[in-house]
Scaffold this motif. Structure first.
Motif, mmCIF file in Angstrom:
data_model
loop_
_atom_site.group_PDB
_atom_site.id
_atom_site.type_symbol
_atom_site.label_atom_id
_atom_site.label_comp_id
_atom_site.label_asym_id
_atom_site.label_seq_id
_atom_site.Cartn_x
_atom_site.Cartn_y
_atom_site.Cartn_z
ATOM 1 N N PHE A 80 0.848 -1.203 0.000
ATOM 2 C CA PHE A 80 0.000 0.000 0.000
ATOM 3 C C PHE A 80 0.873 1.238 0.000
ATOM 4 O O PHE A 80 2.085 1.165 0.181
ATOM 5 N N ARG A 81 0.225 2.372 -0.257
ATOM 6 C CA ARG A 81 0.948 3.652 -0.200
ATOM 7 C C ARG A 81 0.899 4.180 1.213
ATOM 8 O O ARG A 81 -0.148 4.140 1.859
ATOM 9 N N THR A 83 0.384 6.771 4.054
ATOM 10 C CA THR A 83 -0.413 8.004 4.124
ATOM 11 C C THR A 83 0.544 9.186 4.261
ATOM 12 O O THR A 83 1.711 9.017 4.617
ATOM 13 N N ARG A 119 -10.788 -2.730 10.810
ATOM 14 C CA ARG A 119 -9.397 -2.482 10.447
ATOM 15 C C ARG A 119 -9.142 -2.778 8.979
ATOM 16 O O ARG A 119 -8.115 -2.416 8.445
ATOM 17 N N ASN A 128 -4.459 -7.364 15.419
ATOM 18 C CA ASN A 128 -4.889 -6.891 14.116
ATOM 19 C C ASN A 128 -5.397 -8.029 13.243
ATOM 20 O O ASN A 128 -4.625 -8.784 12.678
ATOM 21 N N PRO A 153 -5.413 5.281 7.425
ATOM 22 C CA PRO A 153 -5.197 4.963 6.016
ATOM 23 C C PRO A 153 -6.520 4.972 5.262
ATOM 24 O O PRO A 153 -7.551 4.602 5.819
ATOM 25 N N ARG A 201 -10.255 2.866 5.133
ATOM 26 C CA ARG A 201 -10.616 2.336 6.446
ATOM 27 C C ARG A 201 -12.041 2.748 6.747
ATOM 28 O O ARG A 201 -12.404 3.916 6.635
ATOM 29 N N VAL A 219 -5.732 4.326 17.091
ATOM 30 C CA VAL A 219 -5.787 2.904 16.803
ATOM 31 C C VAL A 219 -5.975 2.697 15.307
ATOM 32 O O VAL A 219 -6.813 3.344 14.697
ATOM 33 N N GLY A 220 -5.148 1.861 14.718
ATOM 34 C CA GLY A 220 -5.292 1.560 13.302
ATOM 35 C C GLY A 220 -4.682 2.594 12.380
ATOM 36 O O GLY A 220 -4.844 2.530 11.158
ATOM 37 N N SER A 221 -3.965 3.546 12.951
ATOM 38 C CA SER A 221 -3.414 4.593 12.101
ATOM 39 C C SER A 221 -2.140 4.122 11.390
ATOM 40 O O SER A 221 -1.577 4.849 10.577
ATOM 41 N N GLY A 222 -1.682 2.936 11.691
ATOM 42 C CA GLY A 222 -0.538 2.379 10.983
ATOM 43 C C GLY A 222 0.805 2.752 11.579
ATOM 44 O O GLY A 222 1.743 3.128 10.878
ATOM 45 N N LYS A 223 0.912 2.605 12.875
ATOM 46 C CA LYS A 223 2.177 2.925 13.534
ATOM 47 C C LYS A 223 3.233 1.849 13.283
ATOM 48 O O LYS A 223 4.419 2.138 13.213
ATOM 49 N N THR A 224 2.759 0.604 13.124
ATOM 50 C CA THR A 224 3.728 -0.494 13.004
ATOM 51 C C THR A 224 4.642 -0.319 11.799
ATOM 52 O O THR A 224 5.851 -0.510 11.891
ATOM 53 N N GLN A 248 1.974 9.220 7.695
ATOM 54 C CA GLN A 248 3.046 8.235 7.906
ATOM 55 C C GLN A 248 4.345 8.713 7.276
ATOM 56 O O GLN A 248 5.417 8.608 7.866
HETATM 57 P P1 ADP Z 1 -1.734 0.797 14.911
HETATM 58 O O1 ADP Z 1 -1.334 2.200 14.657
HETATM 59 O O2 ADP Z 1 -3.013 0.720 15.667
HETATM 60 O O3 ADP Z 1 -0.635 -0.012 15.542
HETATM 61 P P2 ADP Z 1 -1.244 -0.932 12.685
HETATM 62 O O4 ADP Z 1 0.144 -0.509 12.540
HETATM 63 O O5 ADP Z 1 -1.482 -2.256 13.340
HETATM 64 O O6 ADP Z 1 -2.066 0.154 13.503
HETATM 65 O O7 ADP Z 1 -1.942 -0.866 11.286
HETATM 66 C C1 ADP Z 1 -3.255 -1.302 11.093
HETATM 67 C C2 ADP Z 1 -3.435 -1.911 9.723
HETATM 68 O O8 ADP Z 1 -3.340 -0.911 8.722
HETATM 69 C C3 ADP Z 1 -2.401 -2.942 9.367
HETATM 70 O O9 ADP Z 1 -3.058 -4.030 8.764
HETATM 71 C C4 ADP Z 1 -1.491 -2.243 8.388
HETATM 72 O O10 ADP Z 1 -0.884 -3.133 7.500
HETATM 73 C C5 ADP Z 1 -2.458 -1.326 7.699
HETATM 74 N N1 ADP Z 1 -1.859 -0.114 7.135
HETATM 75 C C6 ADP Z 1 -0.875 0.621 7.678
HETATM 76 N N2 ADP Z 1 -0.571 1.680 6.900
HETATM 77 C C7 ADP Z 1 -1.394 1.605 5.845
HETATM 78 C C8 ADP Z 1 -1.574 2.403 4.679
HETATM 79 N N3 ADP Z 1 -0.845 3.485 4.465
HETATM 80 N N4 ADP Z 1 -2.517 2.026 3.793
HETATM 81 C C9 ADP Z 1 -3.256 0.925 4.007
HETATM 82 N N5 ADP Z 1 -3.141 0.122 5.073
HETATM 83 C C10 ADP Z 1 -2.225 0.451 5.992
#
Ligand code: ADP
Ligand code: MG
Length: 764
Positions: free
Chosen positions: A268-269, A271, A650, A621, A461, A464, A299-304, A274
């Motif tokens: 994915f791209r 955001t 998610r 997740n 992202p 969502r 939550v779910g903002s893609g921190k990982t 990010q």
């Molecule tokens: P959190 O910030 O709550 O830790 P996660 O890092 O677990 O969230 O990310 C949640 C989900 O979103 C994961 O499945 C991840 O792969 C997905 N994700 C992260 N960044 C993006 C993005 N830019 N576009 C689409 N999906 C994304």
């Protein structure tokens, strides 16, 4: 006369004498003159004019100022003890005041003594009398006129104890004030004049000895500065120390390194958010001093993925990165998803692997010895560029070849010691990234995390789906509960998955002494038959709401039924409303292997409904999960509920969260649930959550188990002042790092860092 420069540190015994100082220490835990002068009144009592004794109102709290005319001791007939009849007069009238078995009164209320008496006058056997009033003597040789004048002023009411009444505290405070006519002002003159604040002495007089009822409140801002500034100075000094002297290994960009290879694979791209946060982090990593950054993201903002990219940048720079998760489930999940995202890059030595990749080691507390050894070796040799683990990583002996970056996920679950222990594992201080999905209001971040830079991920992202949240009042609307289970069945029929979250584990683990009394209410019919009265009393929305281990959820009144337990609920659901669906059970007491299997099953879709405790709270997740029912939702804290529901919605499937509760419609518990249902803004919710806790818990107890040093300052309400103090502290420290020109402030700062109550500062 005492003009010692360090008067605030003077032991109270020097001013009050040993005996009194001991009582003060025991009762209200104050040791120094500074402690006492900063022991502020809780409120003020307006006495106004004393009541005329010739016309006392009955059955009303009154105060009279009068002289003891006579005191007669009347022994009880036929039993031990006595009554003391004291006749008092103010020249206009007389009143009978009685006391029982009070030797102190007998000693003190001698004829000729003047005193204030506060209490109610009642008619007893036809005569007005005041029984057992509080009284305060005017000094034996005191000037009675002056005493009466004093009397018209507001009376400070101090937080008192049975062993130390407010007027004794008042007397002690005044003694201390008079003992030291000169007090050095800890607040620099420049700050005072810029913010138009009164001097220290003036402010203390105003709160402890106000001439009118408005005076204390005019002094409060100034006294808040006294709390805010030293705190911010400590943080500014610490910031300077970390940024200034300690060098870290910089990890600049490398083209065609593992990070670039990873980015090519990314499905994915990123955001914009990010992207931006990654740039900030990369900028930090390229510096020769350690990064110190807090990443707050919904939550779910893609921190990982942000963390992973930072870790890969570190690996590109020849270092290792460690990712710490608060729970085993989460560590395992991180390991699974990161390994997956890296694909061949995580298998450098294998035939289908990528030789430019790096190994990802997992270290958890429950691994088998062999597996553990292999992973430890990978960490120590540097074979593993990425190490993921729980506390075990730091508690056990782990060596790193070149630890360059520490990422801590869900920071609020980590203790100071653990963080420090880990950082101590690197020769040169590693860069540090702390991530949390429980947003911290700006001022708390500023105060508690004053020396961390902060980044925020505000946008989720794209694609969502929003989470819809509804409160299900199981008692008032039993059919809503039936509908809840029906919804879950529908979702499963559509190929989605569901969570059912309960506050307690239950089952055979023996955490329930009251298990037999538990009446489930999963079916409307049973709800109607009624379980024990649930009054909807709010759970103290403590740091984590109900503890997963069970039994510590601060259950309310006696008649409140036990919180629903995973084991019971799973059984009832599989036999009833969710019969035929594939149910899995997850909680902290399962063997790690079982936990892993259940999670793997849920991730793979072989489990339809996961009945779980709050182990699913952080980070788990499974994008295919679309609905979550939280049972006994009123037993959870606001932020915790927000965290929990972040597990659904998610993926591209819209998320639905159902907060099932038996709390009554107008209860505070329901208000909290309505707030959660009403907004998805985590910042707003964490504010609500914090407001419901005691302020001290926010800064002090929650972090270090101790009392907060804040008295008047509120990290929630005094945002502006804290911001100003932070700025002022930064300027001061930049100009005069050791505060050589501000000895009084320097002393306040060291008192803070030395005091055990300053401990929470250590968390950053
Ligand atoms: P959190 O910030 O709550 O830790 P996660 O890092 O677990 O969230 O990310 C949640 C989900 O979103 C994961 O499945 C991840 O792969 C997905 N994700 C992260 N960044 C993006 C993005 N830019 N576009 C689409 N999906 C994304
Ligand atoms: Mg996460």
């Amino acid at each position: 006369m005492n003009v010692a420069s360090d008067v605030l540190a003077t032991p109270l015994s020097e001013v009050l004498g040993d005996r009194t100082a001991k009582v003060v220490a025991k009762e209200i835990d104050l040791a120094t003159v500074g402690d006492l002068l900063r022991y502020y009144p809780r409120r003020y009592y307006e006495r106004g004019e004393p009541t005329d004794l010739s016309a006392v109102p009955l059955e009303e709290e009154i105060t009279v100022f009068a002289e003891v005319e006579k005191a007669v001791k009347v022994p009880f007939r036929g039993r031990k003890g006595f009554r003391l009849d004291v006749q008092i007069t103010d020249g206009n009238g007389v009143l009978l005041v009685t006391f029982f078995n009070n030797w102190k009164v007998e000693r003190e209320l001698r004829p000729g003594r003047w005193a204030f008496f506060a209490g109610k006058v009642s008619v007893y056997r036809g005569h007005p009398q005041m029984s057992g009033p509080a009284y305060e003597l005017v000094d034996g040789d005191g000037d009675v006129d002056r005493a009466a004048e004093e009397f018209a002023k507001p009376v400070p009411v101090y937080p008192a104890t049975a062993g130390l009444p407010t007027w004794t505290i008042k007397r002690c405070v005044r003694q201390a004030l008079d003992w030291f006519p000169e007090l050095e002002d800890p607040l620099p003159a420049e700050i005072r004049s810029r913010h138009r604040l009164p001097g220290f002495r003036e402010a203390l007089e105003a709160v402890h000895r106000p001439a009118d009822e408005k005076e204390p409140y005019r002094a409060h801002p100034r006294l808040k500065w006294d709390e805010a500034l030293p705190l911010q100075v400590v943080l500014a000094q610490r910031r300077r120390a970390t940024l200034g002297d300690r060098s870290a290994v910089p990890r600049p960009a490398r083209t065609a390194g593992i990070l670039d290879r990873f980015d090519e694979r990314l499905p994915f791209r990123l955001t914009d958010g990010q992207q931006e946060v990654c740039e900030q982090i990369f900028g930090d990593l390229a510096q020769t001093h350690p990064m110190h950054r807090l990443l707050q993201g919904e939550v779910g903002s893609g921190k990982t993925v942000v963390a992973l990219r930072a870790m890969l940048r570190t690996v590109d720079g020849g270092g290792q990165a460690v990712l710490l998760a608060p729970t085993e489930v989460l560590a395992q999940q991180h390991h699974r998803s990161i390994t997956e995202m890296l694909g061949p890059l995580a298998r450098p030595g294998q035939f289908d692997g990528d030789p430019d990749g790096t190994r990802v080691a997992l270290l958890t507390g429950s691994q088998g010895a062999k597996e553990r050894r292999a992973n430890l070796l990978d960490a120590a040799s540097g074979e593993a560029g990425i190490v993921i683990g729980t506390h075990a990583v730091i508690q056990e002996k782990v060596d790193f070849a070149a630890l360059g970056l520490v990422v801590i996920d869900e920071q609020h679950r980590f203790g100071v010691e653990q963080r420090d222990a880990l950082r101590a594992k690197a020769g040169e201080p590693p860069h540090l990234l702390v991530m949390t999905a429980t947003p911290i209001p700006r001022t708390v971040a500023m105060t508690v995390f004053g020396d961390l830079d902060t980044s925020e991920l505000k946008v989720l992202p794209a694609g969502r789906s929003p989470i819809a949240t509804h409160v299900v009042p199981a008692r008032e609307k039993p059919n809503y509960l039936a509908r809840t289970w029906a919804r879950i069945r529908e979702e499963v029929e559509r190929g989605h998955q569901a969570y059912v979250v309960c506050p307690r584990i239950g089952g055979e683990g023996g955490d329930e002494t009251d298990g037999d009394g538990t009446q489930l209410a999963l079916l409307p019919a049973r709800t109607l038959s009624g379980s024990a009265g649930s009054d909807g009393a709010a759970t103290p929305g403590g740091s984590g709401g109900p503890a997963e281990a069970g039994g510590t959820d601060g259950a309310g009144p006696e008649d409140r039924r036990a919180p629903l337990a995973v084991a019971d609920v799973a059984q009832e659901l599989s036999a009833g409303p969710l019969a035929g669906l594939r149910l899995g059970v997850l909680h902290g007491r399962l063997a790690p292997q079982e936990k892993d299997e259940v999670m793997a099953g849920f991730t793979a879709g072989t489990v339809d409904v996961l009945v779980a405790t709050t182990v699913v709270e952080v980070g788990v997740n499974v994008p295919n999960a679309s609905v979550m029912a939280i049972l006994d939702a009123d037993r959870f804290g606001v932020s915790q509920l927000h965290q929990l529901r972040g597990r659904v919605g998610r993926g591209s499937v819209p998320g639905l969260c159902l907060l099932v509760t038996e709390a009554a419609g107008d209860s505070p518990a329901r208000e909290r649930l309505d707030a959660v249902a009403g907004t998805t803004d985590g910042f707003e919710l964490s504010r609500i959550d914090l407001e419901q806790r005691r302020e001290g818990d926010v800064l002090g107890a929650a972090q270090s188990g101790r009392r907060s040093s804040l008295r008047l300052l509120s990290v929630l309400r005094d945002e502006e002042l804290i911001g100003q103090a932070r700025k002022a502290a930064g300027e001061l420290v930049a100009r005069d790092p050791a505060l050589a020109d501000q000895p009084a402030l320097a002393r306040a700062v060291s008192a803070l860092t030395e005091s055990e109550r300053g401990d929470y500062l250590a968390m950053t």
